[in-house]
Design a protein around this motif. Structure first.
Motif, PDB file in Angstrom:
ATOM      1  N   VAL A   8      -0.223  -6.087  -4.805  1.00 49.74           N
ATOM      2  CA  VAL A   8      -1.554  -5.639  -4.415  1.00 49.74           C
ATOM      3  C   VAL A   8      -2.514  -6.093  -5.509  1.00 49.74           C
ATOM      4  O   VAL A   8      -2.266  -5.873  -6.689  1.00 49.74           O
ATOM      5  N   ALA A  27      -6.724  -4.947   2.284  1.00 51.53           N
ATOM      6  CA  ALA A  27      -5.790  -3.845   2.549  1.00 51.53           C
ATOM      7  C   ALA A  27      -6.450  -2.472   2.405  1.00 51.53           C
ATOM      8  O   ALA A  27      -5.980  -1.505   3.008  1.00 51.53           O
ATOM      9  N   GLY A  28      -7.498  -2.371   1.615  1.00 56.93           N
ATOM     10  CA  GLY A  28      -8.113  -1.046   1.453  1.00 56.93           C
ATOM     11  C   GLY A  28      -9.281  -1.071   0.489  1.00 56.93           C
ATOM     12  O   GLY A  28      -9.600  -2.106  -0.104  1.00 56.93           O
ATOM     13  N   VAL A  85      -7.134   2.956   3.328  1.00 56.94           N
ATOM     14  CA  VAL A  85      -6.140   1.875   3.339  1.00 56.94           C
ATOM     15  C   VAL A  85      -5.862   1.560   4.801  1.00 56.94           C
ATOM     16  O   VAL A  85      -5.641   2.483   5.616  1.00 56.94           O
ATOM     17  N   GLU A  86      -5.872   0.301   5.143  1.00 62.56           N
ATOM     18  CA  GLU A  86      -5.637  -0.100   6.520  1.00 62.56           C
ATOM     19  C   GLU A  86      -4.265   0.427   6.972  1.00 62.56           C
ATOM     20  O   GLU A  86      -3.282   0.354   6.202  1.00 62.56           O
ATOM     21  N   GLN A  88      -1.043  -1.273   6.185  1.00 61.00           N
ATOM     22  CA  GLN A  88      -0.768  -1.554   4.768  1.00 61.00           C
ATOM     23  C   GLN A  88      -0.369  -0.300   3.997  1.00 61.00           C
ATOM     24  O   GLN A  88      -0.212  -0.343   2.774  1.00 61.00           O
ATOM     25  N   ARG A  89      -0.231   0.817   4.706  1.00 61.31           N
ATOM     26  CA  ARG A  89       0.017   2.086   4.003  1.00 61.31           C
ATOM     27  C   ARG A  89       1.449   2.197   3.475  1.00 61.31           C
ATOM     28  O   ARG A  89       2.341   1.539   3.950  1.00 61.31           O
ATOM     29  N   VAL A 101      -0.908   0.532  -2.144  1.00 61.56           N
ATOM     30  CA  VAL A 101      -2.295   0.045  -2.175  1.00 61.56           C
ATOM     31  C   VAL A 101      -3.223   1.109  -2.790  1.00 61.56           C
ATOM     32  O   VAL A 101      -4.028   0.810  -3.693  1.00 61.56           O
ATOM     33  N   PHE A 102      -3.095   2.328  -2.341  1.00 58.72           N
ATOM     34  CA  PHE A 102      -3.932   3.388  -2.890  1.00 58.72           C
ATOM     35  C   PHE A 102      -3.644   3.590  -4.371  1.00 58.72           C
ATOM     36  O   PHE A 102      -4.554   3.781  -5.185  1.00 58.72           O
TER      37      PHE A 102
END
Ligand SMILES: CC(C)(COP(=O)(O)OP(=O)(O)OC[C@H]1O[C@@H](n2cnc3c(N)ncnc32)[C@H](O)[C@@H]1OP(=O)(O)O)[C@@H](O)C(=O)NCCC(=O)NCCS
Length: 173
Positions: A9, A80-81, A104-105, A108-109, A113-114
């Motif tokens: 990411v 992605a986010g 976050v899309e 893509q979770r 990503v977060f």
């Protein structure tokens, strides 16, 4: 700026060129929030239309950090986010960091990503000497568990009502 995780990411600061993307992601977040809680006020069309301008101001504001996370190859990145950090002056309290517009899309979770976005936000707040953080989310939604996971405790309840309901109750008293 770039923060990498095991799932590759990449996190970067959003620019003026990203404002349409940011507005789209914010609209998706709003739709999800409104679906989670019927008491949440609906975003107006005027605000929807002003999102691009809002982000154009935000990306140019040194007290705001607007982040985008990307995955895929650097030559053909996939958004992605996003997450925003904002330093607030504080009215009754010392300045604090506000975490906003985390999205976050869906596809893509659960891939970090977060986590990558939050890592960059913590760097931003640390660099500005802001140790206290706050975040708002829809009551009863999944975000409550998420923020608890990161040590946040509910502190203020924002409760929505209507003038009509208050008047009806007053009339019965
Ligand atoms: C909530 C959301 C941002 C999580 O994004 P994500 O990229 O899937 O999260 P990550 O994979 O980076 O997970 C980071 C950590 O949070 C935890 N986590 C992720 N989603 C969670 C959830 N719904 N509830 C509880 N914990 C969660 C993970 O277990 C992980 O923990 P660890 O790193 O300590 O093992 C994403 O699901 C989303 O956009 N949801 C809809 C919008 C929303 O709720 N936004 C927040 C409003 S404030």
């Amino acid at each position: 700026m770039s923060a990498s995780t095991a799932t590759e990411v990449r996190v970067r600061c959003a620019t003026l060129a990203d404002c349409d993307t940011l507005a789209l992601l914010r609209s998706r977040l709003q739709a999800a929030l409104e679906a989670e809680n019927a008491a949440l006020w609906r975003m107006t069309e005027a605000r929807q239309n002003a999102l691009r301008t809002f982000y154009a101001q935000s990306v140019s504001d040194p007290s705001v950090l607007v982040l985008l996370a990307e995955v895929g190859s650097p030559g053909a990145p996939i958004i992605a986010g996003t997450a925003t950090g904002r330093i607030e002056a504080g009215r009754d309290v010392a300045k604090f960091g506000s975490i906003e517009d985390v999205w976050v899309e869906p596809e893509q979770r659960r891939r970090g990503v977060f986590r990558a976005l939050l890592t960059e936000l913590t760097r931003f707040f640390e660099a500005h000497d802001v140790p206290e953080l706050t975040v708002g989310f829809a009551h009863g939604g999944a975000a409550s568990e998420l923020w608890q996971h990161f040590g946040f405790q509910p502190a203020v309840v924002l409760s929505n009502g209507s003038l009509a309901a208050v008047k009806a109750r007053l009339a019965r008293s």
